[in-house]
Design an enzyme around this catalytic site. Sequence first.
Site, PDB file in Angstrom:
ATOM      1  N   GLY A  12       0.816  -1.210   0.000  1.00 37.17           N
ATOM      2  CA  GLY A  12       0.000   0.000   0.000  1.00 37.17           C
ATOM      3  C   GLY A  12       0.854   1.266   0.000  1.00 37.17           C
ATOM      4  O   GLY A  12       2.084   1.220  -0.122  1.00 37.17           O
ATOM      5  N   VAL A  14       1.653   3.567   2.335  1.00 41.40           N
ATOM      6  CA  VAL A  14       2.666   3.688   3.397  1.00 41.40           C
ATOM      7  C   VAL A  14       3.661   2.536   3.299  1.00 41.40           C
ATOM      8  O   VAL A  14       4.882   2.732   3.365  1.00 41.40           O
ATOM      9  CB  VAL A  14       1.991   3.711   4.793  1.00 41.40           C
ATOM     10  CG1 VAL A  14       3.044   3.793   5.899  1.00 41.40           C
ATOM     11  CG2 VAL A  14       1.020   4.881   4.905  1.00 41.40           C
ATOM     12  N   ASP A  37      -3.292 -12.719   4.685  1.00 44.80           N
ATOM     13  CA  ASP A  37      -4.608 -12.108   4.899  1.00 44.80           C
ATOM     14  C   ASP A  37      -4.775 -11.905   6.401  1.00 44.80           C
ATOM     15  O   ASP A  37      -4.891 -12.872   7.155  1.00 44.80           O
ATOM     16  CB  ASP A  37      -5.692 -13.046   4.340  1.00 44.80           C
ATOM     17  CG  ASP A  37      -7.097 -12.522   4.599  1.00 44.80           C
ATOM     18  OD1 ASP A  37      -7.251 -11.489   5.280  1.00 44.80           O
ATOM     19  OD2 ASP A  37      -8.052 -13.171   4.124  1.00 44.80           O
ATOM     20  N   ALA A  61      -5.274  -2.533   5.824  1.00 40.41           N
ATOM     21  CA  ALA A  61      -6.508  -1.897   6.277  1.00 40.41           C
ATOM     22  C   ALA A  61      -7.458  -1.684   5.112  1.00 40.41           C
ATOM     23  O   ALA A  61      -7.050  -1.677   3.951  1.00 40.41           O
ATOM     24  CB  ALA A  61      -6.192  -0.534   6.927  1.00 40.41           C
ATOM     25  N   THR A  63      -9.193   1.111   3.470  1.00 40.27           N
ATOM     26  CA  THR A  63      -8.975   2.561   3.491  1.00 40.27           C
ATOM     27  C   THR A  63      -9.896   3.329   2.540  1.00 40.27           C
ATOM     28  O   THR A  63      -9.805   4.541   2.459  1.00 40.27           O
ATOM     29  CB  THR A  63      -7.507   2.890   3.137  1.00 40.27           C
ATOM     30  OG1 THR A  63      -7.220   2.352   1.844  1.00 40.27           O
ATOM     31  CG2 THR A  63      -6.548   2.319   4.154  1.00 40.27           C
ATOM     32  N   TYR A 127     -15.603   4.050   8.541  1.00 42.84           N
ATOM     33  CA  TYR A 127     -14.145   3.848   8.530  1.00 42.84           C
ATOM     34  C   TYR A 127     -13.533   4.312   9.855  1.00 42.84           C
ATOM     35  O   TYR A 127     -12.783   3.574  10.497  1.00 42.84           O
ATOM     36  CB  TYR A 127     -13.531   4.621   7.360  1.00 42.84           C
ATOM     37  CG  TYR A 127     -12.023   4.747   7.412  1.00 42.84           C
ATOM     38  CD1 TYR A 127     -11.199   3.673   7.086  1.00 42.84           C
ATOM     39  CD2 TYR A 127     -11.414   5.946   7.791  1.00 42.84           C
ATOM     40  CE1 TYR A 127      -9.810   3.793   7.141  1.00 42.84           C
ATOM     41  CE2 TYR A 127     -10.033   6.074   7.845  1.00 42.84           C
ATOM     42  CZ  TYR A 127      -9.237   4.998   7.522  1.00 42.84           C
ATOM     43  OH  TYR A 127      -7.869   5.114   7.577  1.00 42.84           O
ATOM     44  N   LYS A 131     -11.699   2.163  12.773  1.00 44.40           N
ATOM     45  CA  LYS A 131     -10.304   2.404  13.167  1.00 44.40           C
ATOM     46  C   LYS A 131     -10.210   2.679  14.672  1.00 44.40           C
ATOM     47  O   LYS A 131      -9.257   2.267  15.331  1.00 44.40           O
ATOM     48  CB  LYS A 131      -9.714   3.578  12.374  1.00 44.40           C
ATOM     49  CG  LYS A 131      -9.589   3.354  10.871  1.00 44.40           C
ATOM     50  CD  LYS A 131      -8.614   2.238  10.490  1.00 44.40           C
ATOM     51  CE  LYS A 131      -7.170   2.593  10.695  1.00 44.40           C
ATOM     52  NZ  LYS A 131      -6.259   1.530  10.182  1.00 44.40           N
ATOM     53  N   TRP A 152      -4.251  12.207   5.908  1.00 41.89           N
ATOM     54  CA  TRP A 152      -4.064  12.757   4.554  1.00 41.89           C
ATOM     55  C   TRP A 152      -2.720  12.325   3.960  1.00 41.89           C
ATOM     56  O   TRP A 152      -1.894  13.157   3.557  1.00 41.89           O
ATOM     57  CB  TRP A 152      -4.170  14.283   4.586  1.00 41.89           C
ATOM     58  CG  TRP A 152      -5.545  14.829   4.808  1.00 41.89           C
ATOM     59  CD1 TRP A 152      -6.579  14.230   5.470  1.00 41.89           C
ATOM     60  CD2 TRP A 152      -6.039  16.108   4.379  1.00 41.89           C
ATOM     61  NE1 TRP A 152      -7.677  15.047   5.477  1.00 41.89           N
ATOM     62  CE2 TRP A 152      -7.376  16.211   4.824  1.00 41.89           C
ATOM     63  CE3 TRP A 152      -5.490  17.172   3.684  1.00 41.89           C
ATOM     64  CZ2 TRP A 152      -8.166  17.326   4.577  1.00 41.89           C
ATOM     65  CZ3 TRP A 152      -6.275  18.301   3.449  1.00 41.89           C
ATOM     66  CH2 TRP A 152      -7.587  18.373   3.881  1.00 41.89           C
TER      67      TRP A 152
HETATM   68  N1  NAP Z   1      -3.925   6.956   3.290  1.00 39.83           N
HETATM   69  C1  NAP Z   1      -4.318   7.812   4.221  1.00 39.83           C
HETATM   70  O1  NAP Z   1      -4.599   8.985   3.928  1.00 39.83           O
HETATM   71  C2  NAP Z   1      -4.408   7.371   5.661  1.00 39.83           C
HETATM   72  C3  NAP Z   1      -4.832   8.323   6.603  1.00 39.83           C
HETATM   73  C4  NAP Z   1      -4.931   7.913   7.936  1.00 39.83           C
HETATM   74  C5  NAP Z   1      -4.605   6.640   8.305  1.00 39.83           C
HETATM   75  N2  NAP Z   1      -4.210   5.740   7.366  1.00 39.83           N
HETATM   76  C6  NAP Z   1      -3.909   4.381   7.805  1.00 39.83           C
HETATM   77  O2  NAP Z   1      -2.580   4.070   7.428  1.00 39.83           O
HETATM   78  C7  NAP Z   1      -2.487   2.654   7.185  1.00 39.83           C
HETATM   79  C8  NAP Z   1      -1.850   2.416   5.837  1.00 39.83           C
HETATM   80  O3  NAP Z   1      -2.684   3.052   4.878  1.00 39.83           O
HETATM   81  P1  NAP Z   1      -2.306   3.158   3.339  1.00 39.83           P
HETATM   82  O4  NAP Z   1      -2.632   4.535   2.900  1.00 39.83           O
HETATM   83  O5  NAP Z   1      -0.970   2.574   3.076  1.00 39.83           O
HETATM   84  O6  NAP Z   1      -3.455   2.203   2.773  1.00 39.83           O
HETATM   85  P2  NAP Z   1      -3.531   1.432   1.379  1.00 39.83           P
HETATM   86  O7  NAP Z   1      -2.666   2.077   0.366  1.00 39.83           O
HETATM   87  O8  NAP Z   1      -4.995   1.258   1.087  1.00 39.83           O
HETATM   88  O9  NAP Z   1      -2.883   0.035   1.743  1.00 39.83           O
HETATM   89  C9  NAP Z   1      -3.562  -0.919   2.527  1.00 39.83           C
HETATM   90  C10 NAP Z   1      -3.044  -2.264   2.138  1.00 39.83           C
HETATM   91  O10 NAP Z   1      -3.766  -3.260   2.858  1.00 39.83           O
HETATM   92  C11 NAP Z   1      -3.902  -4.370   1.975  1.00 39.83           C
HETATM   93  N3  NAP Z   1      -4.996  -5.251   2.390  1.00 39.83           N
HETATM   94  C12 NAP Z   1      -6.307  -5.176   2.087  1.00 39.83           C
HETATM   95  N4  NAP Z   1      -6.967  -6.209   2.622  1.00 39.83           N
HETATM   96  C13 NAP Z   1      -6.059  -6.966   3.277  1.00 39.83           C
HETATM   97  C14 NAP Z   1      -6.108  -8.182   4.011  1.00 39.83           C
HETATM   98  N5  NAP Z   1      -7.278  -8.819   4.235  1.00 39.83           N
HETATM   99  N6  NAP Z   1      -4.956  -8.671   4.522  1.00 39.83           N
HETATM  100  C15 NAP Z   1      -3.781  -8.046   4.330  1.00 39.83           C
HETATM  101  N7  NAP Z   1      -3.650  -6.908   3.622  1.00 39.83           N
HETATM  102  C16 NAP Z   1      -4.776  -6.373   3.106  1.00 39.83           C
HETATM  103  C17 NAP Z   1      -4.170  -3.744   0.635  1.00 39.83           C
HETATM  104  O11 NAP Z   1      -3.897  -4.670  -0.384  1.00 39.83           O
HETATM  105  P3  NAP Z   1      -4.735  -4.623  -1.760  1.00 39.83           P
HETATM  106  O12 NAP Z   1      -4.425  -3.283  -2.366  1.00 39.83           O
HETATM  107  O13 NAP Z   1      -4.152  -5.769  -2.530  1.00 39.83           O
HETATM  108  O14 NAP Z   1      -6.162  -4.802  -1.391  1.00 39.83           O
HETATM  109  C18 NAP Z   1      -3.219  -2.560   0.638  1.00 39.83           C
HETATM  110  O15 NAP Z   1      -1.968  -2.895   0.088  1.00 39.83           O
HETATM  111  C19 NAP Z   1      -3.916   2.103   7.328  1.00 39.83           C
HETATM  112  O16 NAP Z   1      -4.080   1.589   8.624  1.00 39.83           O
HETATM  113  C20 NAP Z   1      -4.783   3.344   7.169  1.00 39.83           C
HETATM  114  O17 NAP Z   1      -6.017   3.195   7.828  1.00 39.83           O
HETATM  115  C21 NAP Z   1      -4.092   6.074   6.049  1.00 39.83           C
END
Ligand code: NAP
Length: 287
Positions: A12, A14, A37, A61, A63, A127, A131, A152
């Site tokens: 993802g 991050v 998973d 997560a 997201t 969401y 969380k 963000w």
């Molecule tokens: N992005 C933001 O703005 C933001 C803001 C606040 C907090 N956060 C938190 O930061 C963390 C990282 O976010 P991110 O932006 O990197 O999110 P992301 O780009 O959506 O990455 C999440 C990853 O989780 C994977 N995933 C989905 N279902 C899964 C499962 N059952 N088992 C294992 N992996 C699975 C996804 O894989 P697939 O793509 O293959 O489904 C994806 O690679 C999360 O906890 C998010 O809630 C993010």
Amino acid sequence: MKPRWLVTGASGTVGSYTGPVLGSRFELDLASRVDLDVTDLTAVRRRVSSGGYAGVIHLAAATDLDRCEKEPSWAYALNVVGAWNVALACREHDAEMVHVSTVGLFCGDGRTGPFSELDEPAPVNVYAHAKWKAEQAVQAVGPRAYVVRTAWVMGQGAEGDRKFVGKVRGRLLAGEPVQAVGDIVGSPTYAPDLVEAIGKLVDTKAHGLYHATNRGAASRFDMVEVMRTSLGSSSATQSVPASTFPLPAPRPVSEVTEHFALRARGIEMRSWQDALHAYMQELKQAK
Ligand SMILES: NC(=O)c1ccc[n+]([C@@H]2O[C@H](COP(=O)([O-])OP(=O)(O)OC[C@H]3O[C@@H](n4cnc5c(N)ncnc54)[C@H](OP(=O)(O)O)[C@@H]3O)[C@@H](O)[C@H]2O)c1
């Protein structure tokens, strides 16, 4: 020997920076959804028991806020049960856990921030509620955990970024007009800066709740203006209310963040403007 850490959700936004930022200090086992998973407790236990990990950075997560709103069972299974499973396995094998959460779990009570770790959550959407419940599940299980709320997030580079910065940059480069929301604010965060802060937190061994974002407040329109200037774009830009783009999930009006706990540990993050410039440089160099 470098300590060995497992990263869930490693492909993802991050996760894609964990190798580049932390790889020199930690031996990282990068697990994407197909590798592990997190909703499968047996699989999580098996992986953690066989890995000899010092810790797990839990990034997997749900997201997509709008999908969470429409499919709450997906949101709770992935965000709450996933985190709960990882916490159980970490506790059973005495591994540390970094659980990444969101600053977007405030505003449901009418407060508009800035929000520190001392403020009470009041989620406005599924969401954020999931969380928040995930944080509680982790804390109830009680591994040695850093719960790190961010906001963000921007990153994933020229090829991977299908989010706000990636889309807007394309329009600005093409000289196309850009409308962006001006009445919702947050603390934009460059994903490598978040990963860097996580690395520093792990050094402290000071488990607990942290807000980790780049400093300051911005609307999406403020971000567009910084990008437009940086790119020398001739695009016309316009600030519009959030109601211009109706979405299934309500958004908190503010994810502006204060770093009470991070500062207590002597960790500072740069301003969102400097962070956005750094990301623009990353995108430019990729071309
Ligand atoms: N992005 C933001 O703005 C933001 C803001 C606040 C907090 N956060 C938190 O930061 C963390 C990282 O976010 P991110 O932006 O990197 O999110 P992301 O780009 O959506 O990455 C999440 C990853 O989780 C994977 N995933 C989905 N279902 C899964 C499962 N059952 N088992 C294992 N992996 C699975 C996804 O894989 P697939 O793509 O293959 O489904 C994806 O690679 C999360 O906890 C998010 O809630 C993010």
